[in-house]
Design a protein around this motif. Sequence first.
Motif, PDB file in Angstrom:
ATOM      1  N   ALA A 236       0.848  -1.197   0.000  1.00  0.00           N
ATOM      2  CA  ALA A 236       0.000   0.000   0.000  1.00  0.00           C
ATOM      3  C   ALA A 236       0.877   1.237   0.000  1.00  0.00           C
ATOM      4  N   GLY A 237       0.757   2.056  -1.037  1.00  0.00           N
ATOM      5  CA  GLY A 237       1.507   3.301  -1.087  1.00  0.00           C
ATOM      6  C   GLY A 237       0.899   4.341  -0.173  1.00  0.00           C
ATOM      7  N   PHE A 238       1.594   5.485  -0.015  1.00  0.00           N
ATOM      8  CA  PHE A 238       0.978   6.686   0.544  1.00  0.00           C
ATOM      9  C   PHE A 238       0.834   6.643   2.061  1.00  0.00           C
ATOM     10  N   GLN A 239       1.178   5.504   2.705  1.00  0.00           N
ATOM     11  CA  GLN A 239       0.865   5.395   4.127  1.00  0.00           C
ATOM     12  C   GLN A 239       2.016   4.841   4.953  1.00  0.00           C
ATOM     13  N   GLY A 240       2.023   5.140   6.220  1.00  0.00           N
ATOM     14  CA  GLY A 240       3.018   4.592   7.125  1.00  0.00           C
ATOM     15  C   GLY A 240       2.537   4.697   8.556  1.00  0.00           C
ATOM     16  N   ARG A 241       3.443   4.530   9.493  1.00  0.00           N
ATOM     17  CA  ARG A 241       3.129   4.653  10.920  1.00  0.00           C
ATOM     18  C   ARG A 241       4.183   5.521  11.588  1.00  0.00           C
ATOM     19  N   ASP A 242       3.744   6.341  12.535  1.00  0.00           N
ATOM     20  CA  ASP A 242       4.723   7.135  13.272  1.00  0.00           C
ATOM     21  C   ASP A 242       5.241   6.314  14.457  1.00  0.00           C
ATOM     22  N   SER A 243       6.075   6.931  15.276  1.00  0.00           N
ATOM     23  CA  SER A 243       6.731   6.186  16.358  1.00  0.00           C
ATOM     24  C   SER A 243       5.726   5.742  17.418  1.00  0.00           C
ATOM     25  N   GLN A 244       4.516   6.359  17.441  1.00  0.00           N
ATOM     26  CA  GLN A 244       3.478   5.970  18.391  1.00  0.00           C
ATOM     27  C   GLN A 244       2.488   4.983  17.784  1.00  0.00           C
ATOM     28  N   ASN A 245       2.802   4.455  16.603  1.00  0.00           N
ATOM     29  CA  ASN A 245       1.925   3.516  15.890  1.00  0.00           C
ATOM     30  C   ASN A 245       0.635   4.154  15.388  1.00  0.00           C
ATOM     31  N   ASN A 246       0.632   5.483  15.245  1.00  0.00           N
ATOM     32  CA  ASN A 246      -0.484   6.146  14.570  1.00  0.00           C
ATOM     33  C   ASN A 246      -0.352   5.944  13.064  1.00  0.00           C
ATOM     34  N   ILE A 247      -1.489   5.815  12.381  1.00  0.00           N
ATOM     35  CA  ILE A 247      -1.498   5.735  10.926  1.00  0.00           C
ATOM     36  C   ILE A 247      -1.223   7.133  10.364  1.00  0.00           C
ATOM     37  N   THR A 248      -0.303   7.227   9.404  1.00  0.00           N
ATOM     38  CA  THR A 248      -0.010   8.509   8.761  1.00  0.00           C
ATOM     39  C   THR A 248      -0.142   8.344   7.247  1.00  0.00           C
ATOM     40  N   THR A 249      -0.408   9.458   6.534  1.00  0.00           N
ATOM     41  CA  THR A 249      -0.320   9.426   5.074  1.00  0.00           C
ATOM     42  C   THR A 249       0.661  10.497   4.627  1.00  0.00           C
ATOM     43  N   LEU A 250       1.166  10.309   3.404  1.00  0.00           N
ATOM     44  CA  LEU A 250       2.352  11.051   2.976  1.00  0.00           C
ATOM     45  C   LEU A 250       2.057  12.325   2.210  1.00  0.00           C
ATOM     46  N   GLY A 251       0.816  12.608   1.925  1.00  0.00           N
ATOM     47  CA  GLY A 251       0.562  13.797   1.110  1.00  0.00           C
ATOM     48  C   GLY A 251       0.769  13.518  -0.364  1.00  0.00           C
ATOM     49  N   ARG A 252       0.682  14.561  -1.172  1.00  0.00           N
ATOM     50  CA  ARG A 252       0.694  14.452  -2.639  1.00  0.00           C
ATOM     51  C   ARG A 252       1.831  13.594  -3.179  1.00  0.00           C
TER      52      ARG A 252
END
Lengths: 396, 396
Positions: A134-150
């Motif tokens: 899955a592109g566009f997404q990751g997790r921060d150090s607190q295991n929150n879901i993040t997306t990368l923007g454009r």
Amino acid sequence: MALLVQKFGGTSVGSIERIEAVAERVIQARQRGHQVVVVVSAMAGETNRLLGLAKQIDAVPTQRELDVLLSTGEQVTIALLAMALNKRGYQATSLTGEQLGIRTDTVFNNATITEVETEVVTELLERDHIVVVAGFQGRDSQNNITTLGRGGSDTTAVAIAGALAADECQIFTDVDGVYTTDPRLVSEAARLSTIHFDDMTAMARHGAKVLQLQSVEYAEQHQVPLRVLSSFAEGEGTLVDFSTVSSHGAAGVAVKGRQALYRVAQPLEKVEQQLGLLGVDAWCYGDSQQATYPATYIVAADDELARLNVILEKTELTQPSVAILTLVGEGIEGDSTQVAASLTEKGMRVYQQKSTARCVSLLINGQHLQLAVEHIHKKFVVEPESLDNRPLLAVS
Amino acid sequence: MALLVQKFGGTSVGSIERIEAVAERVIQARQRGHQVVVVVSAMAGETNRLLGLAKQIDAVPTQRELDVLLSTGEQVTIALLAMALNKRGYQATSLTGEQLGIRTDTVFNNATITEVETEVVTELLERDHIVVVAGFQGRDSQNNITTLGRGGSDTTAVAIAGALAADECQIFTDVDGVYTTDPRLVSEAARLSTIHFDDMTAMARHGAKVLQLQSVEYAEQHQVPLRVLSSFAEGEGTLVDFSTVSSHGAAGVAVKGRQALYRVAQPLEKVEQQLGLLGVDAWCYGDSQQATYPATYIVAADDELARLNVILEKTELTQPSVAILTLVGEGIEGDSTQVAASLTEKGMRVYQQKSTARCVSLLINGQHLQLAVEHIHKKFVVEPESLDNRPLLAVS
């Protein structure tokens, strides 16, 4: 056997039929003996559908929760593509950003990748699986879901390619490569078989949309060769790497249309600082007619007046249609006068000119856009002998 | 202050308007000073939409990838509900199964929860957040996404309530509690204010649909009081716990309609073994007319003939419409003859009867269903003095 990272955007996976076509495309590479990691975006329209749901609840939804919502789009695509590959008898395993181990900072909706773990994907590749990410997404150090923007999926693909030291990162898109200029404006525009990272970066920064600036910069930094290919047609596309430039002319002409000229009665330094805070990418220059009361011209998208006025009160629209042409090529910055002159000779006014590394940018009347691009493209890209004061580069 | 786990199913979160109504409901509990963990399902229709996409690719999609796909449904709901709570000024944080730490086995599409981590959710509750959790999903020991199968969100809610030692697990549904029998069949059916876990388990096992059997069993095992409430109306609902039964009659009558009677020329033990392998839940009994060549009757759903024939060749349909009534109550198993007689006295044939703990089950003609339920319900639930050979239980 090469290790390839292939990225397919939203249009390329926009329907079940297209997802099946992507599966066939991936299998072609597999059949040639390559290991493949596929990075995909959300199906075209899905991100907007999800955003629409969120906006029904809150015009400005919580950023953290927006990422939880939007990241489902890519998750749907990876599952469907993995199913399509499995159905065709190929072992394929999908991974979300979290499952692969894409670590980011905590800037929700516009996160930056800080680390790509390689253990899970390497183990799957060793077991002969096609890995669908899955592109566009990751997790921060607190295991929150993040997306990368454009352009986030491009960045995901390049980051994975870098971490795995892949042989090539292939960006599949709706055009069949990088062109010397926008082919919708200039019929003589030609596909480049190769382009140097530095030229590609300059093209992307000045308006070429085929690749996102961030992902080109990231690829250069991590020495990941990029290839731009068509999702819908066969072909070699364009390879972006560090090879010697194969043409003796400039690499191309980048175009930024739909710009307008604004003016505000404030000094240049202050305007640039304020725009930086707002995240507006604009070309600014001082009004040389106003020595006593400093004023600044701003070139920005032609619908930015309201936003500009938020931080720069009393900004005025002075020219509703201008355009920026940027001629890109090694050493071209020394020829800015000659480039500008080639337009004025033809009766086209150049409001402003600017040279930066590998770039000459010209600010012109928007109505002259097509004529100006055609002329500059012909003179400096197609028939570059006119650049008589530059040493010729070796032809490969 | 109590710690409540509230679960809202797909219909309760089936539109943006309903998600907003759920937010208001959650806030009511919060305003009464309670800590709240909310477990939600996918919006009604979403799971079928996703399944439809998968089926377009493969009639039998890879089970692992189906879970990757389906688990997005709940993820969309948690984001939207958390946004709706945030919008109303309440701190709320969504968690996927993975983020909360719901561990399962690796039975894709039908996984069982093995562990619920409490660290993340406890920390959020201590910071006064409402925690919004995706039901139906978890992760196996290899970090694969799993889903729990039917009624999975109820199970998630009960498991979280158990792990947190919550004061109550509230299941919000489209009915306002547990009824003495199906109110669509019998107008005299009454909502129970309390029901003992053992009676609720028996009701669920024999056809009552208000709660999933597995989640009732899990709640009993982990001593989590359950409360069934309406999503759409105010009210106390029904509390399922270990309290003394508050009625002197049987607790209720569970109904299984749309059953058929099948017959196969094989011994009972073999048939039961084969059906167990297929996962078919059926009442089987030997054909006493056939001493020499053993045959078995099977009561199963009236559309199961094809599936039965897969493992039990030459199964025949002998009665297309039968039904099973089960009278549930402490000690009722001793009264099976009396219960059966009450129908035969009224001219309704009882094909078969069976007593198990707290249950008397009767197999009858499907056409007599409503009349039979009305009669049994009146005689043994509403006017239980007819149970003259049983000691009366204390009325609370």
